[in-house]
Design a protein around this motif. Structure first.
Motif, PDB file in Angstrom:
ATOM      1  N   GLN A   3      51.484  35.583  58.334  1.00  0.00           N
ATOM      2  CA  GLN A   3      50.540  34.538  57.960  1.00  0.00           C
ATOM      3  C   GLN A   3      49.655  35.028  56.832  1.00  0.00           C
ATOM      4  N   LEU A   4      49.298  34.103  55.955  1.00  0.00           N
ATOM      5  CA  LEU A   4      48.438  34.406  54.815  1.00  0.00           C
ATOM      6  C   LEU A   4      47.095  33.709  54.996  1.00  0.00           C
ATOM      7  N   MET A   5      46.015  34.415  54.706  1.00  0.00           N
ATOM      8  CA  MET A   5      44.689  33.827  54.853  1.00  0.00           C
ATOM      9  C   MET A   5      43.848  34.134  53.626  1.00  0.00           C
ATOM     10  N   GLU A   6      43.395  33.074  52.970  1.00  0.00           N
ATOM     11  CA  GLU A   6      42.574  33.221  51.774  1.00  0.00           C
ATOM     12  C   GLU A   6      41.099  33.300  52.137  1.00  0.00           C
ATOM     13  N   SER A   7      40.352  33.930  51.253  1.00  0.00           N
ATOM     14  CA  SER A   7      38.898  33.959  51.370  1.00  0.00           C
ATOM     15  C   SER A   7      38.310  34.157  49.983  1.00  0.00           C
ATOM     16  N   HIS A  13      28.498  28.101  38.911  1.00  0.00           N
ATOM     17  CA  HIS A  13      28.250  27.355  37.687  1.00  0.00           C
ATOM     18  C   HIS A  13      29.271  27.748  36.623  1.00  0.00           C
ATOM     19  N   THR A  14      29.382  26.915  35.626  1.00  0.00           N
ATOM     20  CA  THR A  14      30.261  27.217  34.496  1.00  0.00           C
ATOM     21  C   THR A  14      29.929  28.594  33.945  1.00  0.00           C
ATOM     22  N   GLY A  15      30.985  29.372  33.705  1.00  0.00           N
ATOM     23  CA  GLY A  15      30.806  30.726  33.213  1.00  0.00           C
ATOM     24  C   GLY A  15      30.716  31.778  34.293  1.00  0.00           C
ATOM     25  N   GLY A  16      30.636  31.346  35.524  1.00  0.00           N
ATOM     26  CA  GLY A  16      30.523  32.268  36.640  1.00  0.00           C
ATOM     27  C   GLY A  16      31.852  32.904  37.017  1.00  0.00           C
ATOM     28  N   SER A  17      31.793  33.735  38.041  1.00  0.00           N
ATOM     29  CA  SER A  17      32.979  34.474  38.485  1.00  0.00           C
ATOM     30  C   SER A  17      33.130  34.385  40.002  1.00  0.00           C
ATOM     31  N   LEU A  18      34.360  34.456  40.430  1.00  0.00           N
ATOM     32  CA  LEU A  18      34.681  34.552  41.846  1.00  0.00           C
ATOM     33  C   LEU A  18      35.890  35.467  42.006  1.00  0.00           C
ATOM     34  N   ARG A  19      35.982  36.086  43.149  1.00  0.00           N
ATOM     35  CA  ARG A  19      37.141  36.909  43.474  1.00  0.00           C
ATOM     36  C   ARG A  19      37.753  36.386  44.766  1.00  0.00           C
ATOM     37  N   LEU A  20      38.965  35.873  44.656  1.00  0.00           N
ATOM     38  CA  LEU A  20      39.677  35.396  45.825  1.00  0.00           C
ATOM     39  C   LEU A  20      40.527  36.522  46.412  1.00  0.00           C
ATOM     40  N   SER A  21      40.605  36.540  47.719  1.00  0.00           N
ATOM     41  CA  SER A  21      41.451  37.501  48.414  1.00  0.00           C
ATOM     42  C   SER A  21      42.411  36.761  49.326  1.00  0.00           C
ATOM     43  N   CYS A  22      43.572  37.316  49.489  1.00  0.00           N
ATOM     44  CA  CYS A  22      44.562  36.761  50.412  1.00  0.00           C
ATOM     45  C   CYS A  22      45.089  37.912  51.249  1.00  0.00           C
ATOM     46  N   SER A  23      44.787  37.860  52.521  1.00  0.00           N
ATOM     47  CA  SER A  23      45.228  38.905  53.434  1.00  0.00           C
ATOM     48  C   SER A  23      46.407  38.422  54.248  1.00  0.00           C
ATOM     49  N   ALA A  24      47.396  39.278  54.387  1.00  0.00           N
ATOM     50  CA  ALA A  24      48.581  38.956  55.173  1.00  0.00           C
ATOM     51  C   ALA A  24      48.501  39.633  56.533  1.00  0.00           C
ATOM     52  N   SER A  25      49.105  38.992  57.514  1.00  0.00           N
ATOM     53  CA  SER A  25      49.052  39.517  58.886  1.00  0.00           C
ATOM     54  C   SER A  25      50.041  40.657  59.102  1.00  0.00           C
ATOM     55  N   ALA A  26      50.898  40.897  58.127  1.00  0.00           N
ATOM     56  CA  ALA A  26      51.863  41.986  58.216  1.00  0.00           C
ATOM     57  C   ALA A  26      52.129  42.498  56.807  1.00  0.00           C
ATOM     58  N   SER A  27      53.001  43.443  56.710  1.00  0.00           N
ATOM     59  CA  SER A  27      53.268  44.076  55.421  1.00  0.00           C
ATOM     60  C   SER A  27      53.711  43.074  54.361  1.00  0.00           C
ATOM     61  N   PHE A  94      45.532  28.232  46.743  1.00  0.00           N
ATOM     62  CA  PHE A  94      46.446  28.624  47.809  1.00  0.00           C
ATOM     63  C   PHE A  94      47.135  29.938  47.470  1.00  0.00           C
ATOM     64  N   CYS A  95      47.214  30.799  48.448  1.00  0.00           N
ATOM     65  CA  CYS A  95      47.967  32.032  48.326  1.00  0.00           C
ATOM     66  C   CYS A  95      49.441  31.741  48.601  1.00  0.00           C
ATOM     67  N   ASN A  96      50.298  32.468  47.906  1.00  0.00           N
ATOM     68  CA  ASN A  96      51.740  32.239  48.012  1.00  0.00           C
ATOM     69  C   ASN A  96      52.464  33.574  48.024  1.00  0.00           C
ATOM     70  N   ALA A  97      53.500  33.663  48.840  1.00  0.00           N
ATOM     71  CA  ALA A  97      54.334  34.861  48.886  1.00  0.00           C
ATOM     72  C   ALA A  97      55.799  34.428  48.899  1.00  0.00           C
ATOM     73  N   ARG A  98      56.609  35.072  48.078  1.00  0.00           N
ATOM     74  CA  ARG A  98      58.009  34.672  47.931  1.00  0.00           C
ATOM     75  C   ARG A  98      58.911  35.888  48.029  1.00  0.00           C
ATOM     76  N   SER A  99      59.991  35.750  48.760  1.00  0.00           N
ATOM     77  CA  SER A  99      60.992  36.805  48.797  1.00  0.00           C
ATOM     78  C   SER A  99      61.732  36.837  47.469  1.00  0.00           C
ATOM     79  N   GLY A 115      49.301  30.120  52.286  1.00  0.00           N
ATOM     80  CA  GLY A 115      48.065  30.110  53.034  1.00  0.00           C
ATOM     81  C   GLY A 115      47.541  28.691  53.138  1.00  0.00           C
ATOM     82  N   LYS A 116      46.411  28.529  53.834  1.00  0.00           N
ATOM     83  CA  LYS A 116      45.851  27.197  54.044  1.00  0.00           C
ATOM     84  C   LYS A 116      44.904  26.774  52.926  1.00  0.00           C
ATOM     85  N   GLY A 117      44.552  27.704  52.068  1.00  0.00           N
ATOM     86  CA  GLY A 117      43.736  27.357  50.919  1.00  0.00           C
ATOM     87  C   GLY A 117      42.268  27.686  51.069  1.00  0.00           C
ATOM     88  N   THR A 118      41.632  27.931  49.933  1.00  0.00           N
ATOM     89  CA  THR A 118      40.194  28.139  49.881  1.00  0.00           C
ATOM     90  C   THR A 118      39.647  27.349  48.693  1.00  0.00           C
TER      91      THR A 118
END
Length: 124
Positions: A3-7, A13-27, A94-99, A115-118
């Protein structure tokens, strides 16, 4: 199943910054590509960025030079560093993982996870 979970989403505001993370429940090392898509209200989901196991990165044109995708297989996490944010970046991310098969031969093959999205909101 992994499972993938975003945060990390939020409002800036315009010009600002964010850092998204996506953690997986396994390798995540078995996933050839991991990355991010976004969907704005009333629009289709679109590709933002991805990174493969070799470190190769792809970005949609509108975020080049502003966003950076990275992954840490040791931490089973993929990141999206977003700088110089614009109102047009407002969307659910949304976080995405592909084989490997899914990535190289198409979505009918292999495995793809979402993932379910943030939500990210950029105000002017």
């Amino acid at each position: 199943q992994v499972q993938l979970m975003e945060s990390g989403g939020g409002q800036v505001h315009t010009g600002g910054s964010l850092r998204l993370s996506c953690s997986a429940s396994a390798s995540t090392s078995s996933f050839y590509a991991m990355g991010w898509y976004r969907q704005a209200a009333g629009k289709q989901r679109e590709f933002v960025a991805d990174i493969n196991n070799g470190g190769g990165r792809n970005y949609t044109d509108s975020v080049k030079g502003r966003f950076t995708v990275s992954r840490d297989n040791g931490e089973n996490t993929v990141y999206l560093e977003m700088n110089s944010l614009k109102p047009g970046d407002t969307a659910v991310y949304f976080c995405n993982a592909r084989s490997r098969a899914n990535y190289l031969y198409g979505r009918a093959y292999g495995l793809e996870l979402w993932g379910k999205g943030t939500p990210v909101t950029v105000t002017s």
